[in-house]
Motif scaffolding. Structure first.
Motif, PDB file in Angstrom:
ATOM      1  N   SER A   1       0.829  -1.211   0.000  1.00  0.00           N
ATOM      2  CA  SER A   1       0.000   0.000   0.000  1.00  0.00           C
ATOM      3  C   SER A   1       0.865   1.264   0.000  1.00  0.00           C
ATOM      4  O   SER A   1       0.519   2.254  -0.653  1.00  0.00           O
ATOM      5  CB  SER A   1      -0.967   0.000   1.184  1.00  0.00           C
ATOM      6  OG  SER A   1      -0.279  -0.051   2.405  1.00  0.00           O
ATOM      7  N   THR A   2       1.994   1.227   0.683  1.00  0.00           N
ATOM      8  CA  THR A   2       2.907   2.367   0.666  1.00  0.00           C
ATOM      9  C   THR A   2       3.495   2.557  -0.734  1.00  0.00           C
ATOM     10  O   THR A   2       3.579   3.689  -1.234  1.00  0.00           O
ATOM     11  CB  THR A   2       4.033   2.181   1.691  1.00  0.00           C
ATOM     12  OG1 THR A   2       3.457   2.016   2.986  1.00  0.00           O
ATOM     13  CG2 THR A   2       4.977   3.372   1.708  1.00  0.00           C
ATOM     14  N   ALA A   3       3.889   1.468  -1.375  1.00  0.00           N
ATOM     15  CA  ALA A   3       4.428   1.547  -2.733  1.00  0.00           C
ATOM     16  C   ALA A   3       3.360   2.065  -3.699  1.00  0.00           C
ATOM     17  O   ALA A   3       3.659   2.887  -4.580  1.00  0.00           O
ATOM     18  CB  ALA A   3       4.938   0.185  -3.183  1.00  0.00           C
ATOM     19  N   PHE A   4       2.122   1.622  -3.530  1.00  0.00           N
ATOM     20  CA  PHE A   4       1.037   2.103  -4.388  1.00  0.00           C
ATOM     21  C   PHE A   4       0.811   3.597  -4.193  1.00  0.00           C
ATOM     22  O   PHE A   4       0.619   4.339  -5.159  1.00  0.00           O
ATOM     23  CB  PHE A   4      -0.243   1.315  -4.104  1.00  0.00           C
ATOM     24  CG  PHE A   4      -1.390   1.714  -4.977  1.00  0.00           C
ATOM     25  CD1 PHE A   4      -1.403   1.381  -6.313  1.00  0.00           C
ATOM     26  CD2 PHE A   4      -2.448   2.443  -4.462  1.00  0.00           C
ATOM     27  CE1 PHE A   4      -2.461   1.767  -7.132  1.00  0.00           C
ATOM     28  CE2 PHE A   4      -3.504   2.830  -5.263  1.00  0.00           C
ATOM     29  CZ  PHE A   4      -3.511   2.489  -6.600  1.00  0.00           C
ATOM     30  N   GLY A   5       0.847   4.047  -2.932  1.00  0.00           N
ATOM     31  CA  GLY A   5       0.719   5.480  -2.661  1.00  0.00           C
ATOM     32  C   GLY A   5       1.850   6.265  -3.299  1.00  0.00           C
ATOM     33  O   GLY A   5       1.640   7.359  -3.833  1.00  0.00           O
ATOM     34  N   GLY A   6       3.051   5.716  -3.262  1.00  0.00           N
ATOM     35  CA  GLY A   6       4.185   6.357  -3.914  1.00  0.00           C
ATOM     36  C   GLY A   6       3.995   6.452  -5.419  1.00  0.00           C
ATOM     37  O   GLY A   6       4.300   7.478  -6.030  1.00  0.00           O
ATOM     38  N   LEU A   7       3.476   5.380  -6.014  1.00  0.00           N
ATOM     39  CA  LEU A   7       3.200   5.417  -7.448  1.00  0.00           C
ATOM     40  C   LEU A   7       2.155   6.471  -7.790  1.00  0.00           C
ATOM     41  O   LEU A   7       2.266   7.162  -8.807  1.00  0.00           O
ATOM     42  CB  LEU A   7       2.726   4.046  -7.931  1.00  0.00           C
ATOM     43  CG  LEU A   7       3.797   2.995  -8.143  1.00  0.00           C
ATOM     44  CD1 LEU A   7       3.166   1.657  -8.514  1.00  0.00           C
ATOM     45  CD2 LEU A   7       4.774   3.429  -9.208  1.00  0.00           C
ATOM     46  N   LEU A   8       1.138   6.596  -6.944  1.00  0.00           N
ATOM     47  CA  LEU A   8       0.125   7.627  -7.173  1.00  0.00           C
ATOM     48  C   LEU A   8       0.737   9.024  -7.120  1.00  0.00           C
ATOM     49  O   LEU A   8       0.413   9.885  -7.953  1.00  0.00           O
ATOM     50  CB  LEU A   8      -1.002   7.510  -6.155  1.00  0.00           C
ATOM     51  CG  LEU A   8      -1.990   6.371  -6.359  1.00  0.00           C
ATOM     52  CD1 LEU A   8      -3.008   6.339  -5.224  1.00  0.00           C
ATOM     53  CD2 LEU A   8      -2.681   6.501  -7.697  1.00  0.00           C
ATOM     54  N   LEU A   9       1.603   9.258  -6.137  1.00  0.00           N
ATOM     55  CA  LEU A   9       2.256  10.553  -6.049  1.00  0.00           C
ATOM     56  C   LEU A   9       3.130  10.845  -7.271  1.00  0.00           C
ATOM     57  O   LEU A   9       3.166  11.965  -7.774  1.00  0.00           O
ATOM     58  CB  LEU A   9       3.095  10.653  -4.781  1.00  0.00           C
ATOM     59  CG  LEU A   9       2.332  10.928  -3.492  1.00  0.00           C
ATOM     60  CD1 LEU A   9       3.279  10.846  -2.297  1.00  0.00           C
ATOM     61  CD2 LEU A   9       1.660  12.280  -3.545  1.00  0.00           C
ATOM     62  N   ILE A  10       3.844   9.827  -7.736  1.00  0.00           N
ATOM     63  CA  ILE A  10       4.660   9.988  -8.939  1.00  0.00           C
ATOM     64  C   ILE A  10       3.762  10.312 -10.133  1.00  0.00           C
ATOM     65  O   ILE A  10       4.058  11.213 -10.925  1.00  0.00           O
ATOM     66  CB  ILE A  10       5.511   8.740  -9.194  1.00  0.00           C
ATOM     67  CG1 ILE A  10       6.571   8.584  -8.103  1.00  0.00           C
ATOM     68  CG2 ILE A  10       6.163   8.781 -10.572  1.00  0.00           C
ATOM     69  CD1 ILE A  10       7.296   7.251  -8.120  1.00  0.00           C
ATOM     70  N   PHE A  11       2.657   9.610 -10.254  1.00  0.00           N
ATOM     71  CA  PHE A  11       1.725   9.850 -11.352  1.00  0.00           C
ATOM     72  C   PHE A  11       1.163  11.271 -11.291  1.00  0.00           C
ATOM     73  O   PHE A  11       1.106  11.974 -12.307  1.00  0.00           O
ATOM     74  CB  PHE A  11       0.592   8.822 -11.303  1.00  0.00           C
ATOM     75  CG  PHE A  11      -0.426   9.000 -12.385  1.00  0.00           C
ATOM     76  CD1 PHE A  11      -0.122   8.662 -13.685  1.00  0.00           C
ATOM     77  CD2 PHE A  11      -1.676   9.512 -12.100  1.00  0.00           C
ATOM     78  CE1 PHE A  11      -1.053   8.824 -14.700  1.00  0.00           C
ATOM     79  CE2 PHE A  11      -2.618   9.686 -13.094  1.00  0.00           C
ATOM     80  CZ  PHE A  11      -2.307   9.342 -14.394  1.00  0.00           C
ATOM     81  N   VAL A  12       0.781  11.710 -10.101  1.00  0.00           N
ATOM     82  CA  VAL A  12       0.243  13.066  -9.938  1.00  0.00           C
ATOM     83  C   VAL A  12       1.305  14.106 -10.277  1.00  0.00           C
ATOM     84  O   VAL A  12       1.006  15.108 -10.926  1.00  0.00           O
ATOM     85  CB  VAL A  12      -0.287  13.267  -8.501  1.00  0.00           C
ATOM     86  CG1 VAL A  12      -0.548  14.720  -8.193  1.00  0.00           C
ATOM     87  CG2 VAL A  12      -1.540  12.440  -8.286  1.00  0.00           C
ATOM     88  N   SER A  13       2.527  13.858  -9.870  1.00  0.00           N
ATOM     89  CA  SER A  13       3.593  14.835 -10.157  1.00  0.00           C
ATOM     90  C   SER A  13       3.877  14.937 -11.656  1.00  0.00           C
ATOM     91  O   SER A  13       4.256  15.987 -12.141  1.00  0.00           O
ATOM     92  CB  SER A  13       4.868  14.473  -9.401  1.00  0.00           C
ATOM     93  OG  SER A  13       5.535  13.389 -10.008  1.00  0.00           O
TER      94      SER A  13
END
Length: 62
Positions: A47-59
């Protein structure tokens, strides 16, 4: 703001992957870690890795 999201996202992704590996027993470092072979840490890490991917996608989309 984009740079901040990207940096936090990359860090969260890497930490999440380490936690997932430790929870799965694939990463045995450090040897006395309480997270090794604990399945709940696989889920926390994923879940932490998924949240990180979401942040990367948003950026990247901003």
């Amino acid at each position: 703001m984009r740079t901040l999201f990207l940096v936090i996202g990359v860090i969260a992704l890497l930490v999440g992957l380490v936690w997932t590996g430790q929870g799965a027993g694939l990463i045995q470092w450090p040897a006395q870690s309480f997270m090794i072979n604990q399945s709940q840490w696989m889920w926390y890490g994923a879940s932490t890795a998924f949240g990180g991917l979401l942040l990367i996608f948003v950026s990247r989309r901003s």
